[in-house]
Design an enzyme around this catalytic site. Structure first.
Site, mmCIF file in Angstrom:
data_model
loop_
_atom_site.group_PDB
_atom_site.id
_atom_site.type_symbol
_atom_site.label_atom_id
_atom_site.label_comp_id
_atom_site.label_asym_id
_atom_site.label_seq_id
_atom_site.Cartn_x
_atom_site.Cartn_y
_atom_site.Cartn_z
ATOM 1 N N GLU A 1 100.770 61.121 85.228
ATOM 2 C CA GLU A 1 100.629 62.434 85.858
ATOM 3 C C GLU A 1 100.767 63.530 84.807
ATOM 4 O O GLU A 1 101.681 63.476 83.980
ATOM 5 C CB GLU A 1 101.679 62.613 86.961
ATOM 6 N N ASP B 1 91.435 65.744 90.910
ATOM 7 C CA ASP B 1 91.007 67.141 90.872
ATOM 8 C C ASP B 1 89.486 67.184 90.743
ATOM 9 O O ASP B 1 88.922 66.599 89.815
ATOM 10 C CB ASP B 1 91.658 67.829 89.671
ATOM 11 N N LYS C 1 83.566 73.555 88.931
ATOM 12 C CA LYS C 1 82.620 74.286 88.090
ATOM 13 C C LYS C 1 81.885 73.325 87.162
ATOM 14 O O LYS C 1 82.487 72.424 86.572
ATOM 15 C CB LYS C 1 83.348 75.353 87.286
ATOM 16 N N ASP D 1 88.286 62.615 99.288
ATOM 17 C CA ASP D 1 87.695 63.182 100.501
ATOM 18 C C ASP D 1 86.632 64.218 100.137
ATOM 19 O O ASP D 1 86.056 64.854 101.018
ATOM 20 C CB ASP D 1 88.767 63.833 101.369
ATOM 21 N N GLU E 1 99.458 60.375 99.836
ATOM 22 C CA GLU E 1 99.824 61.523 100.659
ATOM 23 C C GLU E 1 98.591 62.291 101.124
ATOM 24 O O GLU E 1 98.469 62.666 102.288
ATOM 25 C CB GLU E 1 100.743 62.474 99.878
ATOM 26 N N TYR E 2 97.675 62.535 100.180
ATOM 27 C CA TYR E 2 96.458 63.277 100.529
ATOM 28 C C TYR E 2 95.598 62.501 101.520
ATOM 29 O O TYR E 2 95.017 63.090 102.441
ATOM 30 C CB TYR E 2 95.645 63.579 99.271
ATOM 31 N N GLU E 3 95.504 61.214 101.342
ATOM 32 C CA GLU E 3 94.685 60.402 102.236
ATOM 33 C C GLU E 3 95.205 60.489 103.665
ATOM 34 O O GLU E 3 94.426 60.637 104.613
ATOM 35 C CB GLU E 3 94.683 58.958 101.761
#
Length: 212
Positions: free
Chosen positions: A68, A117, A121, A153, A193-195
């Site tokens: 990380e 991430d 751009k 996602d 967590e995001y999933e």
């Protein structure tokens, strides 16, 4: 969205026994750290650590390294490890661009990219973890029979990731545009967590498994 800076997080990380402070010195020697010859799996962009901790708990026969970049996020994983120490898991705070300086040729058997991430751009495309530039780096450290799993996602990022494969010499083993409604690819799925957050509001989760 990244967490705001957490006061004292860098100091906690520098003193934590769960974080490898000089990871470049471990190159080609990671199994010495774990004290066995078990396969090494890494997660690049581990966030708060839920996924890789769950994996380490489920698979004690595998050694895990969570990577990380952001101290304010990594500290959450450290806090969890202080509650439940897992002997087959260590963390590194580093930029993924240095990955070939930390792991030797064929030293890693599996790579996980979870909800990376998107760097939306165009000028930042090379920073995207499933980009051709990063695939070339992964190629240097991954075993011949190894593979990489990517979940997101973000449809635009997933489309980009698929477009990168051929030029980098990788091919699709499995792919789904709706993981949670794909019975085959959902088998054994461990959520991040995001999933959990995105799937709970109905967002489809995209996933591929690739190899050389």
């Amino acid at each position: 969205m990244r967490l705001r800076n957490v006061a004292g997080s860098r100091e906690v990380i520098s003193e934590s026994r769960f974080v490898i402070q000089n990871p470049k010195e471990r190159k080609n020697r990671w199994n010495e750290l774990f004290g066995n010859s078990n396969p090494i799996h890494i997660e690049i962009g581990m966030g708060k650590g839920r996924f890789i901790m769950d994996m380490a708990r489920l698979h004690p026969e595998i050694n895990y390294v969570g990577i990380e970049k952001y101290s304010s996020v990594l500290i959450r994983g450290i806090q969890k490890m202080e509650v439940e120490e897992l002997p087959n898991l260590y963390f590194i705070r580093m930029d993924a661009e240095e990955i070939v300086e930390v792991f030797g040729q064929e030293e890693v058997e599996k790579i996980y990219l979870n909800f990376s991430d998107p760097w939306p751009k165009d000028r930042h495309a090379k920073r995207r973890l499933p980009s051709r530039e990063f695939l070339n780096r992964y190629n240097e450290i991954l075993s011949k029979e190894g593979n990489l799993e990517f979940k997101t996602d973000n449809k635009e990022l997933f489309t980009f990731a698929l477009e990168q494969l051929e030029a980098a010499g990788w091919h699709l083993d499995q792919v789904t545009y709706d993981l949670h409604n794909d019975e085959v690819m959902m088998e054994g799925n461990v959520m991040t967590e995001y999933e959990e957050k995105f799937s709970s509001i109905g967002n489809p989760i995209y996933k591929y498994v690739i190899s050389r």
